[in-house]
Design an enzyme around this catalytic site. Sequence first.
Site, short mmCIF file in Angstrom:
data_model
loop_
_atom_site.label_atom_id
_atom_site.label_comp_id
_atom_site.label_asym_id
_atom_site.label_seq_id
_atom_site.Cartn_x
_atom_site.Cartn_y
_atom_site.Cartn_z
N HIS A 21 -40.40 -15.22 9.19
CA HIS A 21 -39.43 -15.19 8.12
C HIS A 21 -38.29 -16.13 8.47
CE1 HIS A 21 -37.33 -13.62 4.72
NE2 HIS A 21 -36.33 -13.16 5.45
N CYS A 72 -39.40 -18.32 1.81
CA CYS A 72 -38.13 -18.09 2.49
C CYS A 72 -37.68 -19.34 3.26
CB CYS A 72 -38.23 -16.89 3.41
SG CYS A 72 -39.56 -17.03 4.61
#
Length: 1055
Positions: A452, A205
């Site tokens: 993330h 990510c």
Amino acid sequence: MTMMTPPPLDQEDEEMLVPHQEFPEGPQPMEVIPNEMGTAPESQQVEDPPSFKFRWTIENFSRLNIKKLYSDIFYVGGYKWRVLIFPKGNNVDHLSIYLDVADSATLPYGWSRYAQFALAVVNQIHSKYTIRKDTQHQFNSRESDWGFTSFMSLSELYDPSRGYLVNDTCVIEAEVVVRRVVDYWSYDSKKETGFVGLKNQGATCYMNSLLQTLYHIPYFRKAVYHMPTTENDMPSGSIPLALQSLFYKLQYSDNSVATKELTKSFGWDTYDSFMQHDVQELNRVLCEKLEDKMKGTVVEGTIQHLFEGHHMNYIECINVDYKSTRKESFYDLQLDVKGCRDVYASFDKYVEVERLEGDNKYHAENHGLQDAKKGVLFIDFPPVLQLQLKRFEYDFMRDTMVKINDRYEFPLQLDLDSDNGKYLSPEADRRVRNLYTLHSVLVHSGGVHGGHYYAFIRPTLSDQWFKFDDERVTKEDAKRALEEQYGGEEELPQTNPGFNNTPFKFTKYSNAYMLVYIRESDKEKIMCDVDEKDIAEHLRIRLKKEQEEKENKKKEKAEAHLYTIIKVARNEDLAEQIGKEIFFDLVDHDKVRNFRVQKQLPFSHFKEEVAKEFGIPVQFHRFWLWAKRQNHTYRPNRPLTPQEEAQPVGQLREVSNKAHNAELKLFLEVELGPDLCPVPPPSKTKEEILLFFKLYDPEKEELRFVGRLFLKSLGKPIEVLTKLNEMAGFPPNEEIELYEVVHFRSLEKPKEDDFSLELSKMFTYDDVVERVAHQLGVDDPSKIRLTSHNCYSQQPKPQPIKYRGVDHLSDMLVHYNQTSDILYYEVLDIPLPELQGLKTLKVAFHHATKDEVAVHSIRLPKNSTVADVINDLRTKVELSHPDAELRLLEVFYHKIYKIFPPGEKIENINDQYWTLRAEEIPEEEKNLSPHDRLIHVYHFTKDPNQNQTQVQNFGEPFFMVIREGETLADVKIRIQKKLQVPEEDFSKWQLAFVALGRPEYLQDSDIVSNRFQRRDIYGAWEQYLGLEHSDTAPKRAYTANQNRHTFEKPVKIYN
């Protein structure tokens, strides 16, 4: 000869799949290190989210003898939750606590739920010292539990003086707020926003957010398209072509785009894709690589033109006319977050003037040491300004990386000419207007050990923001992209005012990590149009062809539910593959003839197709279903019944295959008569089983398939030896042996097969260990220790096999109703019978006069005493004098908890969690007067994680005799001499009387013995003399999963 046995015919489940391992390999959902913390689309939350506070009281806590423990189930927001703890730590020396979705195993496919929650270990003496940590997570089938692997140190938890364990009872609280989220599986990013996302390969990510940011700088995208590539290049071996391909698909595809070709062009393997790195590091490495690839092409210099700025480092003397300057370039700027309220404050800090004076004077050429000013000013800024916010810092007090979640503001428009150009050097071109507009905000959500990344981007610099979160792209407003990414704290509204009046506050773990600004005066040039004419023709042709192939595969996949793939294996396939490609299995099903058959077609029609293909009439066919065994090999399990053969093919697949993978594996049995022509298959009774035989030639070291037989399940091998000789081409009375293939694994590497042996199941214990010893080159077979395999957990059993504890190999391979073909081995340094009668203790001996610690393994009979341990140790260590007396101590987390009586049996001593320390008894302790005190002395430092009155012990504890009326000044002299600490260092130490974990600092004139009125010395946790100073000892090397910073492994692009 090797005998391959199918599973019993009366077994219901044809697919003999093994249950999931209890402790799978690799990063686990509960491990914050390799997995990515999900974020919830908060714009779709309901009002007044439901919340609940759960309290869990655990009694007899220190006596828990299990790896993990679950709480009772509680309900929040209509969902079932529970708390999961690891009382001795999840492979770390800290208590591990997680929030777990209690019914995750039974929830429907694609479930997810989002929760903010706090976990706490209650301090039962002083509630204000309760340790509480909060986080947030989107739970799903992959990550059904989330929390803190290193919640609090075990030493602090198990220390009764700290108040977390009272009467051996621990109290844990969980406060959970559940937020509803919409189903995101049906969301179409292209339809909703006009943009598509990037697929996450595992932990990429961080890369996806950077690639989206670079792609949405049109000038950069156009330059990438113009990098020269040819139709002969392969994307996986060419970074320019892989990036062109990726950008083209982002521009023209309707679905999210994969990044595997790009990461392959970097030279990354799967491991790299599952290793989360730092966005800033990847940005620099990628830009450097592209800059190099662009040299000598029409786009040479693009990276410098877009991202390169310059600043001037200067040192200017105050009292003489001397100035030194050095010009440096930058592609991005690292700005401090800690102590700065916004971007302007960070720039102020960046150009802050440092005074060089006193001991830090500057040595000016021809002027000697001079007072001077040192600083940085900017000569020019680039058209695209990349600002890296220093959210991660090294905390020297805690000796670890920490994330800075402080509130930090950044403007939509950034004016770097403000205050009359205070950031600019005298050489700067003042005609250039350094007014910037915000283009993108890269966000990190999570903690220092994982999390993330996603990005908020304005692709056209309009008022509309978009959130690029891996595959999902959503429209967002400016408040969401800016203010909500400042960081700081969020306070939830009270939902149960009568239940708890304390506001429910959460640290906002989602905050900006990188900012990209575009200069207003360069905006039109940077935000240029990019269309198909910018893309090389060979690239357009190649990618359109790829798209067509993808559509065809998609069509096949869409029609796959109408067809079944039937893979038919025959004797000929086994004879062809065994000994060449196949050794332990029978056949590779991917290399046999397969048929694509419509599901509604009757099986009898399929048999006719098989008859045409192989030239064998239907009446000579008998089809068997295959079953997967627990060791992941396949065997024909049972023949199809007439009723099954009368069904359509699609129904038959559902009967045989629990996995529903639209595939049917069959074995075609064809019997040949004496003239080698097909004959009808023989009748088969329930008692008969089908066995397959392989012949191993030890001289040629060759393996081959020789045939199959129907045998009575209760029959004996001797009854078929004549038939086997005939199949192998041997004389009828030839002596042959039947073997089972057993895989051996080292207990140190329990996932890897080390070697395989063909052994008879009737081999005795001695036969097996002799064969293993011979294989390993070990002279004494009694030094081999074996451990059986747990077929359910796919792990070694906890207890090894005792010496001659089983009769035959078959007993070693049985686990409940399963039979394994795996054994684990160890090579011992003494024979196993001898070891089984001994107890092994690891004892650390501390030398009386030298700064030395030596660890000795003491092996003695189990009925030995502590006195025997000390006598054995005396023969192995160097004593200060021959008559020195020794004692054995139990040390746990830098505190002495016990002096072992000489008569205590060693069989009851556990050295798994506690350190056993041996030392000489000092002479002064042997002759204590009635008024002397023997006290504990421990090193400590303040724990910056907790309230500053909390202490953290470290180093080696020791005893000390305190005389009546002795002042602290006198005691300090003796401590300094004992520890041999230099005066310069010792003068910085502070001494304190510590009771119940709270320090009370002493003055040199204090009478120390007045503080220690207890007569016994076993109250280590109750009161001691504390030596406060910094822990300067070198840190031990941590294991791979312990206290590692996520970004520790450097980013490398190899090609």
